[in-house]
Design an enzyme around this catalytic site. Structure first.
Site, PDB file in Angstrom:
ATOM      1  N   GLU A 240     -11.742  -0.399  -3.617  1.00 62.33           N
ATOM      2  CA  GLU A 240     -12.225  -1.140  -2.502  1.00 62.33           C
ATOM      3  C   GLU A 240     -13.125  -0.237  -1.690  1.00 62.33           C
ATOM      4  O   GLU A 240     -12.921   1.158  -1.671  1.00 62.33           O
ATOM      5  CB  GLU A 240     -10.931  -1.341  -1.723  1.00 62.33           C
TER       6      GLU A 240
ATOM      7  N   ASP B 285     -14.637  -4.532   1.597  1.00 60.90           N
ATOM      8  CA  ASP B 285     -13.556  -4.723   2.836  1.00 60.90           C
ATOM      9  C   ASP B 285     -14.605  -4.347   4.109  1.00 60.90           C
ATOM     10  O   ASP B 285     -15.066  -5.553   4.877  1.00 60.90           O
ATOM     11  CB  ASP B 285     -12.440  -3.827   2.742  1.00 60.90           C
TER      12      ASP B 285
ATOM     13  N   LYS C  13      -4.311   4.360  -1.849  1.00 55.93           N
ATOM     14  CA  LYS C  13      -5.405   5.012  -1.107  1.00 55.93           C
ATOM     15  C   LYS C  13      -6.033   6.053  -1.620  1.00 55.93           C
ATOM     16  O   LYS C  13      -5.348   7.142  -2.125  1.00 55.93           O
ATOM     17  CB  LYS C  13      -5.052   5.260   0.601  1.00 55.93           C
TER      18      LYS C  13
ATOM     19  N   LYS D 200     -10.498 -10.235   6.257  1.00 62.50           N
ATOM     20  CA  LYS D 200      -9.269  -9.687   7.621  1.00 62.50           C
ATOM     21  C   LYS D 200      -9.641 -10.409   8.703  1.00 62.50           C
ATOM     22  O   LYS D 200     -10.863 -10.301   9.358  1.00 62.50           O
ATOM     23  CB  LYS D 200      -9.091  -8.315   7.749  1.00 62.50           C
TER      24      LYS D 200
ATOM     25  N   THR E 144       1.011  -1.220   0.011  1.00 55.92           N
ATOM     26  CA  THR E 144      -0.049  -0.059  -0.071  1.00 55.92           C
ATOM     27  C   THR E 144       0.988   1.257   0.090  1.00 55.92           C
ATOM     28  O   THR E 144       1.612   1.477   0.778  1.00 55.92           O
ATOM     29  CB  THR E 144      -0.999  -0.010   1.223  1.00 55.92           C
TER      30      THR E 144
ATOM     31  N   ASP F   3      -8.033   2.016  -2.971  1.00 51.58           N
ATOM     32  CA  ASP F   3      -8.894   1.741  -1.805  1.00 51.58           C
ATOM     33  C   ASP F   3      -9.463   3.082  -1.047  1.00 51.58           C
ATOM     34  O   ASP F   3      -8.779   3.809  -0.842  1.00 51.58           O
ATOM     35  CB  ASP F   3      -8.112   1.100  -0.802  1.00 51.58           C
TER      36      ASP F   3
END
Ligand code: MG
Length: 366
Positions: free
Chosen positions: A220, A245, A163, A269, A136, A192
């Site tokens: 995401e 997510d 991001k 996760k 990331t 994301d």
């Protein structure tokens, strides 16, 4: 084998540089390491929780209180059996991070008792696969993000997650354009948004992402945690594949997401699911629906990420992983467990998680 005690310790692991998303900035990984002791002196199970309260609602104090007030009375003096994995989930609602730490430590014990590495103990969908982690890129000025991106590609990472959603869409796209034009063309770029937009904002953003022709592999969580219906509608309306997510914690969420058609990609996760036991149940729903899964992590260290790796190796639908957080630390504190070779991730030898539990125990106690 029976459980004699549960110990837990806070431990801070500094990051090389602050990790920034649309939701938060992190400078130190604040782990709570859990050690489940047994009547065999040399057999300990280890787990880890992190307080990602903006996503899970779990704080350091809350995680510790759940262990002290709920999991210790539940588990101490009990025989180690698989039944405990269900009881951990049922004994308290929420508290998924504390549940994850306990669930991971129980799985570590169960697989040590079976004398198998954890992924073989799970034995869910055996088969060999090679997994590579994405990396990331933190939210910064485009120039710095390109610098970071080039460095990660140089280190062997072929999939970068960017991001988005903290600033306006034009800024997001200018960062992505800068990265796309500076990086080798075979580098996979995904985005994301970490729940950044409302429905209107998401439609506006996704329209521009669709039109931008930047070969963005997926985007995401464009909207908030409970916006299942909107996620389904966006999945159908736009070309760019949507990854879910923050809306995916439980089997209930998984079934809702199937109902509304949010079925492109799911990010599982352990801190959201409360560990491997529930993650496997979510995985089975994904398998029935043919949904491809990523396994990711919060800003966690090598203990819980090693558990996530074993889950990924054992679970058929998992085609990609996002295990970059342990790579961001100044100095690795955990011996054994996940092995990084460039972007490739492998499980170390040894039973259970394959972590040197005693040396970690000694380190975090002092
Ligand atoms: Mg995410």
């Amino acid at each position: 084998m029976f459980i004699t005690d549960i110990k837990y310790y806070r431990y801070g692991t500094p990051l090389k540089k602050p990790f920034k998303t649309a939701l938060r900035t992190v400078e130190v990984i604040e782990s709570i390491y859990v050690f489940i002791e047994t009547n065999y002196d040399d057999v300990i199970g280890v787990g880890e929780a992190v307080p990602t309260y903006v996503i899970t609602g779990d704080t350091k104090g809350g995680i510790e209180a759940a262990i002290e007030e709920v999991f210790k009375p539940l588990l101490i003096n009990k025989h180690l059996t698989v039944k405990l994995l269900d009881e951990v989930q049922q004994v308290i609602v929420g508290n998924t991070s504390a549940k994850a730490a306990i669930d991971i430590a129980l799985y570590d014990l169960l697989s040590q008792e079976a004398e198998l590495p954890l992924y073989k103990y799970i034995n869910h969908n055996p088969g060999n696969k090679t997994l590579e982690t994405c990396y990331t890129v933190s939210l910064n000025e485009a120039v710095e993000m390109v610098e970071d991106g080039l460095k990660y590609v140089d280190e062997g990472f072929n999939h970068l997650k960017i991001k988005v959603g903290k600033d306006n869409v034009e800024t997001d796209l200018s960062r992505l354009k800068a990265l796309r034009s500076s990086l080798p063309s075979d580098v996979i770029l995904s985005a994301d948004a970490n729940q950044a937009w409302d429905e209107k904002g998401a439609r506006h953003a996704l329209k521009h992402f669709d039109e931008a022709d930047l070969k963005i592999e997926s985007i995401e969580q464009p909207v908030g945690r409970y916006e299942y219906t909107i996620l389904g509608a966006l999945t159908k309306q736009f070309n760019i594949p949507l990854m879910v997510d923050e809306s995916l914690f439980s089997t209930y969420d998984a079934r809702r997401l199937v109902e509304v058609g949010a079925n492109n990609l799911w990010n599982i996760k352990l801190m959201k699911t409360g560990g491997l036991h529930q993650a496997l149940k979510i995985h089975d729903i994904a398998q029935d629906e043919g949904i491809s899964c990523m396994v990711g992590c919060m800003i966690e260290t090598h203990v819980s990420v090693t558990a996530a790796l074993h889950f990924s190796l054992a679970a058929k639908q998992v085609s990609r992983v996002d295990f970059d957080a342990p790579l961001m630390v100044v100095e690795r504190q955990v011996e054994g467990g996940i092995v990084y070779e460039g972007a490739k991730v492998k499980a170390s030898e040894g039973f259970g998680l394959g972590i040197d539990r005693k040396s970690l125990y000694k380190k975090v106690r002092t």
